[in-house]
Design a protein around this motif. Structure first.
Motif, PDB file in Angstrom:
ATOM      1  N   ALA A   1     -32.162   5.875   4.306  1.00  0.00           N
ATOM      2  CA  ALA A   1     -32.275   7.245   4.826  1.00  0.00           C
ATOM      3  C   ALA A   1     -32.164   8.255   3.695  1.00  0.00           C
ATOM      4  CB  ALA A   1     -31.200   7.488   5.886  1.00  0.00           C
ATOM      5  N   ASP A   2     -31.217   8.052   2.790  1.00  0.00           N
ATOM      6  CA  ASP A   2     -31.074   8.954   1.647  1.00  0.00           C
ATOM      7  C   ASP A   2     -32.304   8.892   0.747  1.00  0.00           C
ATOM      8  OD1 ASP A   2     -28.601   9.676   2.577  1.00  0.00           O
ATOM      9  OD2 ASP A   2     -27.464   8.493   1.115  1.00  0.00           O
ATOM     10  N   ALA A   3     -32.864   7.689   0.591  1.00  0.00           N
ATOM     11  CA  ALA A   3     -34.057   7.542  -0.251  1.00  0.00           C
ATOM     12  C   ALA A   3     -35.237   8.309   0.331  1.00  0.00           C
ATOM     13  CB  ALA A   3     -34.411   6.067  -0.412  1.00  0.00           C
TER      14      ALA A   3
ATOM     15  N   ARG B   1     -36.447   2.091  13.016  1.00  0.00           N
ATOM     16  CA  ARG B   1     -35.961   3.089  13.973  1.00  0.00           C
ATOM     17  C   ARG B   1     -34.601   3.628  13.549  1.00  0.00           C
ATOM     18  NH1 ARG B   1     -38.149  -0.528  17.826  1.00  0.00           N
ATOM     19  NH2 ARG B   1     -36.095  -1.418  18.256  1.00  0.00           N
ATOM     20  N   LEU B   2     -33.729   2.734  13.104  1.00  0.00           N
ATOM     21  CA  LEU B   2     -32.393   3.162  12.683  1.00  0.00           C
ATOM     22  C   LEU B   2     -32.471   4.103  11.483  1.00  0.00           C
ATOM     23  CD1 LEU B   2     -30.385  -0.210  12.867  1.00  0.00           C
ATOM     24  CD2 LEU B   2     -30.546   1.589  14.604  1.00  0.00           C
ATOM     25  N   VAL B   3     -33.278   3.734  10.493  1.00  0.00           N
ATOM     26  CA  VAL B   3     -33.379   4.539   9.273  1.00  0.00           C
ATOM     27  C   VAL B   3     -34.055   5.877   9.561  1.00  0.00           C
ATOM     28  CG1 VAL B   3     -34.428   4.650   6.976  1.00  0.00           C
ATOM     29  CG2 VAL B   3     -33.318   2.541   7.750  1.00  0.00           C
ATOM     30  N   ALA B   4     -35.115   5.862  10.362  1.00  0.00           N
ATOM     31  CA  ALA B   4     -35.801   7.108  10.691  1.00  0.00           C
ATOM     32  C   ALA B   4     -34.845   8.076  11.384  1.00  0.00           C
ATOM     33  CB  ALA B   4     -37.017   6.823  11.570  1.00  0.00           C
ATOM     34  N   ALA B   5     -34.063   7.575  12.324  1.00  0.00           N
ATOM     35  CA  ALA B   5     -33.108   8.428  13.028  1.00  0.00           C
ATOM     36  C   ALA B   5     -32.073   8.997  12.064  1.00  0.00           C
ATOM     37  CB  ALA B   5     -32.427   7.644  14.141  1.00  0.00           C
ATOM     38  N   ALA B   6     -31.591   8.152  11.149  1.00  0.00           N
ATOM     39  CA  ALA B   6     -30.589   8.612  10.185  1.00  0.00           C
ATOM     40  C   ALA B   6     -31.159   9.651   9.234  1.00  0.00           C
ATOM     41  CB  ALA B   6     -30.035   7.427   9.399  1.00  0.00           C
ATOM     42  N   ALA B   7     -32.467   9.563   8.959  1.00  0.00           N
ATOM     43  CA  ALA B   7     -33.114  10.512   8.054  1.00  0.00           C
ATOM     44  C   ALA B   7     -33.622  11.755   8.779  1.00  0.00           C
ATOM     45  CB  ALA B   7     -34.267   9.831   7.321  1.00  0.00           C
TER      46      ALA B   7
END
Length: 348
Positions: A156-158, A205-211
């Protein structure tokens, strides 16, 4: 469950021009890949002086793991072994035996289930122990970690960092595209499941939501073999062409399927896809991978502690069921059908 060593188990890569073809022959042995195909792939490595980034990144990650352990006051030696190139895992396991290691945790540099991402590493463990013999240490593979909070946070940070490199006027409309290594459809069902594909989509999905992204695409890359053999699609290059047709002006590509800047990332994305985007007049930003971040080292040590301290797995929760096992020990295996027959579950 106590451990007296940690083994980082990876794919391997050449570290000089003369090593490229022998390495590729190791990777493809028994698969009937034509020589001309190997020579074409070899050119990708030669573009970088015949050196794959993977071994250097893994050594840097090991240094970070050692630093995390030292900061915690823990004396746990960390070993390094590869499937396809030096240091070969069987040689490393022999050294572990000679050093008196009795039980080691094994961290594989693949976050995923399925055959290539999980069961094949189990086979590597079994093969290495068989080569070393009865005095070989017990090797306990750590679980898959595609939904670990640190895995999600790093990507997400990336994505946020990559978005910041785009022209400010294009950032809000940039399309987020996740990519992972494609595999033949027959391999996707080799273990009686499409687990790998489902895990990639779940983690995306998890990473997109976190980003902070509600909408995104999942595509695949780095396929090889004859066109007659179906692989997971769409290909990232074909998808970029489609986005150009839709008049998308900026794209953020996140190589979620890779924990490090492998040759498939630095060649397929940073060279081929970047050239395609430039020719089409579309702004392209590539998100980084975990590589040797300290957070990645903390993830590794955390996975060891889940077994050592009998902790519940650290996971990012989502409405959908997690694709795969739920416990730390069971999570080391990709599916019951994929578990190698000779890889017995570890005892406590």
């Amino acid at each position: 469950m106590e451990f007296d060593a940690l083994l980082l188990l990876s794919f391997g890569g050449p570290e000089g021009p003369e090593q490229v073809m022998p390495f590729l022959e190791n990777v493809t042995r028994g698969r009937g890949i034509p020589r001309e195909r190997l020579e074409a792939v070899a050119e990708h490595y030669q573009h970088f002086g015949g050196v794959s980034p993977i071994n250097g990144i893994n050594r840097a990650l090991i240094e970070q793991i050692e630093a995390v352990l030292a900061d915690a006051g823990r004396d746990l030696p960390v070993y390094f072994g590869n499937r396809n190139w030096v240091p070969y895992v069987q040689d490393t396991v022999a050294a572990m035996r000679d050093n008196g290691v009795r039980r080691a945790a094994v961290f594989a540099t693949s976050a995923w289930g399925g055959y290539s991402g999980c069961a094949q590493y189990q086979e590597d463990i079994t093969r290495a122990r068989g080569a070393v013999g009865q005095a070989a240490p017990e090797l306990v593979k750590l679980r898959q970690y595609f939904d670990h909070p640190l895995f999600v946070q790093m990507f997400a940070d990336a994505i946020s960092d990559a978005a910041a490199t785009l022209p400010q006027g294009l950032r809000a409309g940039a399309r987020l595209v996740f990519t992972a290594h494609s595999i033949p459809l027959r391999s996707a069902s080799r273990c009686g499941t499409d687990l790998y594909e489902r895990q990639v989509r779940y983690a995306s999905r998890l990473v997109a939501a976190a980003a902070g992204y509600e909408d995104f695409d999942v595509v695949w890359q780095s396929r090889s073999g004859p066109p007659s053999v179906p692989w997971l699609e769409p290909d990232v290059g074909d998808h970029l062409a489609l986005l150009v047709e839709r008049e998308i002006q900026a794209v953020i590509v996140c190589p979620i399927g890779f924990v490090a800047d492998h040759i498939e990332v630095v060649w397929d994305l940073d060279n081929e896809l970047a050239e395609q985007a430039e020719a089409a007049g579309i702004a392209l930003a590539r998100a980084g991978t975990p590589n040797a971040q300290r957070r990645f080292a903390e993830l590794v040590v955390g996975l060891v502690d889940e077994l050592r301290l009998d902790r519940e797995p650290a996971r990012v929760t989502a409405p959908q069921p997690v694709p795969g096992y739920g416990s730390s020990i069971d999570g080391a295996f990709c599916t019951p059908a994929c578990e190698p027959v000779s890889a017995a579950r570890p005892s406590t």
